[in-house]
Design a protein around this motif. Sequence first.
Motif, PDB file in Angstrom:
ATOM      1  N   TRP A   1       0.828  -1.213   0.000  1.00  0.00           N
ATOM      2  CA  TRP A   1       0.000   0.000   0.000  1.00  0.00           C
ATOM      3  C   TRP A   1       0.859   1.258   0.000  1.00  0.00           C
ATOM      4  N   ARG A   2       2.022   1.194   0.654  1.00  0.00           N
ATOM      5  CA  ARG A   2       2.909   2.367   0.649  1.00  0.00           C
ATOM      6  C   ARG A   2       3.490   2.609  -0.743  1.00  0.00           C
ATOM      7  N   GLY A   3       3.944   1.534  -1.382  1.00  0.00           N
ATOM      8  CA  GLY A   3       4.479   1.663  -2.729  1.00  0.00           C
ATOM      9  C   GLY A   3       3.433   2.098  -3.734  1.00  0.00           C
ATOM     10  N   THR A   4       2.188   1.702  -3.488  1.00  0.00           N
ATOM     11  CA  THR A   4       1.093   2.098  -4.370  1.00  0.00           C
ATOM     12  C   THR A   4       0.827   3.593  -4.234  1.00  0.00           C
ATOM     13  N   LEU A   5       0.851   4.092  -3.004  1.00  0.00           N
ATOM     14  CA  LEU A   5       0.707   5.539  -2.801  1.00  0.00           C
ATOM     15  C   LEU A   5       1.850   6.314  -3.442  1.00  0.00           C
ATOM     16  N   LEU A   6       3.047   5.730  -3.400  1.00  0.00           N
ATOM     17  CA  LEU A   6       4.219   6.376  -4.006  1.00  0.00           C
ATOM     18  C   LEU A   6       4.257   6.178  -5.529  1.00  0.00           C
TER      19      LEU A   6
ATOM     20  N   SER B   1     -10.764  -7.303   0.783  1.00  0.00           N
ATOM     21  CA  SER B   1     -10.018  -7.853   1.913  1.00  0.00           C
ATOM     22  C   SER B   1      -9.090  -6.842   2.578  1.00  0.00           C
ATOM     23  N   PHE B   2      -8.727  -5.781   1.846  1.00  0.00           N
ATOM     24  CA  PHE B   2      -7.757  -4.837   2.399  1.00  0.00           C
ATOM     25  C   PHE B   2      -8.467  -3.761   3.225  1.00  0.00           C
ATOM     26  N   GLU B   3      -8.706  -4.102   4.469  1.00  0.00           N
ATOM     27  CA  GLU B   3      -9.357  -3.169   5.398  1.00  0.00           C
ATOM     28  C   GLU B   3      -8.315  -2.219   5.967  1.00  0.00           C
TER      29      GLU B   3
ATOM     30  N   ILE C   1     -13.743   0.146   6.410  1.00  0.00           N
ATOM     31  CA  ILE C   1     -13.233   0.853   5.237  1.00  0.00           C
ATOM     32  C   ILE C   1     -12.267  -0.049   4.483  1.00  0.00           C
ATOM     33  N   TYR C   2     -12.458  -0.130   3.156  1.00  0.00           N
ATOM     34  CA  TYR C   2     -11.599  -0.962   2.323  1.00  0.00           C
ATOM     35  C   TYR C   2     -10.982  -0.113   1.209  1.00  0.00           C
ATOM     36  N   VAL C   3      -9.733  -0.432   0.872  1.00  0.00           N
ATOM     37  CA  VAL C   3      -9.037   0.234  -0.231  1.00  0.00           C
ATOM     38  C   VAL C   3      -8.800  -0.772  -1.349  1.00  0.00           C
ATOM     39  N   ASP C   4      -9.084  -0.357  -2.560  1.00  0.00           N
ATOM     40  CA  ASP C   4      -8.895  -1.188  -3.758  1.00  0.00           C
ATOM     41  C   ASP C   4      -7.528  -0.854  -4.366  1.00  0.00           C
TER      42      ASP C   4
END
Length: 269
Positions: free
Chosen positions: A150-155, A188-190, A215-218
């Motif tokens: 998730w961090r790499g996705t934000l970056l 699944s990513f809560e 809350i879930y993030v895709d």
Amino acid sequence: MDKIKHIGNYLLKEIDGVWVSQSPLLSQFPELVHYVTTRKITRNEEHNAFSELNLAISCEDFPKHFEFFAKKVKINPERCVFSHQVHSKNVKVVTSEDIGKPYWNRKLREVDGLITNEKGLFLVTTYADCMPIIAYDPVKRVVGVAHSGWRGTLLEIAKEMILRMNEEFGSEPSEIFVSIGPSIGPNSFEVGPEVATEFLMKFGREVVKEVEEKIYVDLWKAVQLTLNSVGVFRIEFSNVDTYKHTEFFYSYRREKTKKRFAAVVGLAE
């Protein structure tokens, strides 16, 4: 004889007792070698051997596991380069000079993305819920792989990888094919409110949803938007949620495990 099934959109193959998954999109290119390993082994000839495949480099028996896998798929371990993953957006161009001694020693430090155009060299990244992002330019013959949590996705490491392929090798984004391998899915990513807000501000409402006060993030949608933003539209998703498919893939979120599966990619000689 190899057995072939499906899991999600991916091909699931048994190769001499080892189960691997592969992208149908990328399988159209015979010069491209790519495997996303699974934990499943159905035949192990070694006495007192392991019952599942664990490609975590921190594993004490890593060389035994990796060489077992490499022998089955006919890859030379001495021609492999391993990432030292830190959830960054650092992407490095890899050559034979980056092979460690011993081969699993990670000479490239703090790097989550690897790209190469060198034939017979294999790039290895490891996972347990994070996204394996495999990119291939069949025109310039350049392959890349990125580890995107998730961090790499934000970056936006996926964007960084495409830009490096363009800068270093002249790859046109419109000619690049990308496959997103098994990883934690949108249901699944809560996450907590702070992480949700970061994704909302970065990618907009379509990547965040609230269901029964959770809350879930895709992440899959987020990486699609990232790739689209730099002109990549030939994108395939495995649609394999590692949280729900622990019979084949490790899930840190579900199992709190240190074990890992791997993406191994390269260009045939």
